[in-house]
Enzyme design. Structure first.
Site, short mmCIF file in Angstrom:
data_model
loop_
_atom_site.label_atom_id
_atom_site.label_comp_id
_atom_site.label_asym_id
_atom_site.label_seq_id
_atom_site.Cartn_x
_atom_site.Cartn_y
_atom_site.Cartn_z
N HIS A 47 10.36 40.94 -35.09
CA HIS A 47 9.96 42.34 -35.23
C HIS A 47 9.85 43.03 -33.88
CE1 HIS A 47 7.95 45.78 -37.14
NE2 HIS A 47 7.20 45.81 -36.04
N GLU A 48 9.27 42.34 -32.90
CA GLU A 48 9.03 42.94 -31.59
C GLU A 48 10.32 43.18 -30.81
OE1 GLU A 48 5.94 43.70 -30.06
OE2 GLU A 48 5.04 43.36 -32.03
N THR A 49 11.35 42.37 -31.05
CA THR A 49 12.56 42.40 -30.21
C THR A 49 13.82 42.80 -30.96
OG1 THR A 49 13.02 40.07 -30.66
CG2 THR A 49 11.63 40.56 -28.74
#
Length: 222
Positions: free
Chosen positions: A74-76
């Site tokens: 999700h973050e990347t």
């Protein structure tokens, strides 16, 4: 990176991560990733945190691997981005109140790595924990795949963020995936803060638990 010893004092010859996540499964999770994010880099990084994906039953170990990688994804953007994509925001991440300042420059502490490490104080703390001078050379996180993974594992295993427990503790103490989201973004996503973002993390977690042949367990949302 210096290799850490195992919990029983013996050095690891096999990364615990390899026992729950094979390279083929990693490739299924991240088919379009930036080549920078290597499977071997992840294995190397886990030596700094031997309890990661190596605590509790096999089910719990696989849940932790899935939970960590779902948040990473999700973050990347599924490991497509290794740095923050908004350069205009970079100077924001220099906290002038810290006694050590921002020796690498005011715009040097933007998000990098598998959980987008940011802020000068986090670079200092992560570097101290890993035996690396990340305060003066934050770019190491985007040059070395093992460091990019290790800084994410540092946060996952040692930092509660805006939550009440680390991501590692949330899974191994059966508090659920939702508490790992809280440790990363708190009410920015939990408690109705941004339900779409929260649901995206949960969708990834469920997908990755299927790949790892485990159950997602209760407490998936926050």
């Amino acid at each position: 990176m210096p290799a850490a010893s195992a919990e029983d004092g013996a050095p690891h010859t096999v990364s615990p991560m390899r026992l729950v996540l094979g390279e083929a499964q990693f490739d299924r999770m991240f088919p379009d990733r930036d080549p920078f994010f290597t499977y071997q880099g992840l294995l190397d990084a886990t030596r700094s945190y031997p309890g990661f994906a190596h605590t509790g039953s096999l089910l719990v170990r696989r849940q932790e691997a899935a939970a960590f990688l779902a948040n990473v994804s999700h973050e990347t953007g599924a490991l497509v981005y290794k740095v923050n994509q908004n350069p205009a925001s970079y100077p924001v991440f220099c906290d002038d109140t810290q006694p050590f300042g921002c020796p690498a420059g005011r715009d040097a502490y933007y998000g990098r790595g598998a959980i987008m490490l940011s802020w000068n104080f986090n670079y200092k703390a992560a570097g101290d924990a890993l035996g690396l001078d990340l305060l003066n050379d934050p770019w190491l996180v985007e040059r070395d795949p093992a460091v990019a993974w290790a800084t994410a594992l540092w946060y996952w295993n040692t930092q509660t963020g805006p939550g009440t427990m680390t991501g590692h503790d949330a899974i191994v103490h059966h508090e659920g995936f939702g508490e790992t989201i809280r440790s990363l973004n708190g009410t920015a996503e939990c408690d109705g803060g941004n339900p779409d973002q929260m649901r995206h993390r949960v969708t990834l977690y469920r997908q990755y638990t299927r790949i790892l042949h485990t159950l997602p367990g209760p407490g998936q949302t926050c």
